[in-house]
Scaffold this active site. Structure first.
Site, PDB file in Angstrom:
ATOM      1  N   TYR A  95     -13.497 -11.313  -4.624  1.00  0.00           N
ATOM      2  CA  TYR A  95     -13.380 -10.770  -5.972  1.00  0.00           C
ATOM      3  C   TYR A  95     -14.741 -10.720  -6.654  1.00  0.00           C
ATOM      4  CZ  TYR A  95      -8.326 -11.256  -5.772  1.00  0.00           C
ATOM      5  OH  TYR A  95      -7.003 -11.115  -5.426  1.00  0.00           O
ATOM      6  N   GLY A 106     -19.670  -6.861  -3.974  1.00  0.00           N
ATOM      7  CA  GLY A 106     -18.554  -6.972  -3.039  1.00  0.00           C
ATOM      8  C   GLY A 106     -18.996  -6.662  -1.624  1.00  0.00           C
ATOM      9  N   ASN A 133      -3.235  -1.825  -4.358  1.00  0.00           N
ATOM     10  CA  ASN A 133      -4.649  -1.924  -4.711  1.00  0.00           C
ATOM     11  C   ASN A 133      -5.440  -0.923  -3.861  1.00  0.00           C
ATOM     12  OD1 ASN A 133      -7.234  -2.629  -5.457  1.00  0.00           O
ATOM     13  ND2 ASN A 133      -6.921  -4.827  -5.213  1.00  0.00           N
ATOM     14  N   TYR A 140     -12.102  -1.564   2.136  1.00  0.00           N
ATOM     15  CA  TYR A 140     -11.970  -2.189   3.455  1.00  0.00           C
ATOM     16  C   TYR A 140     -11.944  -1.154   4.577  1.00  0.00           C
ATOM     17  CZ  TYR A 140     -11.206  -6.499   0.898  1.00  0.00           C
ATOM     18  OH  TYR A 140     -11.360  -7.574   0.068  1.00  0.00           O
ATOM     19  N   LYS A 142     -13.507   1.707   4.543  1.00  0.00           N
ATOM     20  CA  LYS A 142     -14.896   2.148   4.699  1.00  0.00           C
ATOM     21  C   LYS A 142     -15.715   1.139   5.490  1.00  0.00           C
ATOM     22  CE  LYS A 142     -15.028   4.908   0.507  1.00  0.00           C
ATOM     23  NZ  LYS A 142     -15.471   4.985  -0.886  1.00  0.00           N
TER      24      LYS A 142
END
Length: 174
Positions: A95, A106, A133, A140, A142
């Protein structure tokens, strides 16, 4: 940007980032009652301390311009929520505070997890991400993770579905 391993003396900083980032990410999709229950039960100082002390879990927190702005929790072996395999690493939480999105924080945390996965010579990294989400799922994907299963995630009284995603790690022969 500095990524630090969380120690007991940083548990308050971890809790602050964990609660704010989780709340801001999911408050518009969930009831206040369910959010409060999750924050109180899953992100309390007591619970975070218990998780921090597990010998097969690690928390890392990001400091950016003197502020803590994101974190990641990694689980190995028996600390993993599903598979508990020695050849896997679970990213249980990743997060970043919303005002620090689009600053590659991130991505840096994810890359850091991959570095640890390589050092531990695991076969794959996996995680669960809420099916609604879409921003996280895209992130993720990518980064090379693909969906392979689903599981339930309980937020307060709401039973939600997480998509399980994984990325196989290629160990280079150097």
């Amino acid at each position: 940007m500095i990524i630090e391993k969380v120690t007991r003396d940083k548990i308050g900083d971890l809790q602050q980032v964990a609660r704010k980032s989780f709340f801001d990410t999911f408050v518009e999709f969930n009831t206040q009652e369910d959010m409060n229950a999750y924050l109180q039960n899953n992100l309390s100082v007591e619970q975070l301390t218990k998780e921090l002390l597990h010998p097969q879990s690690d928390f890392f927190i990001v400091k950016y311009d003197q502020d803590y702005v994101g974190y990641i929790k990694l689980n190995y072996g028996t600390a993993q929520n599903e598979f508990q395999e020695d050849n896997a690493l679970e990213i249980e939480r990743l997060y970043v505070l919303q005002q620090y999105h689009r600053k590659q924080i991130g991505q840096s945390l994810f890359n850091y997890a991959l570095e640890i996965a390589h050092k531990k010579s695991v076969d794959y990294v996996w995680l669960g991400v809420w099916e609604k989400n879409l921003k996280a799922i895209s992130f993720y994907q990518k980064n090379g993770l693909t969906a392979f299963d689903k599981h339930e995630f309980i937020l307060g009284k709401d039973i939600q579905t997480d998509i399980l995603m994984r990325k196989y790690i290629t160990i280079s022969s150097e």
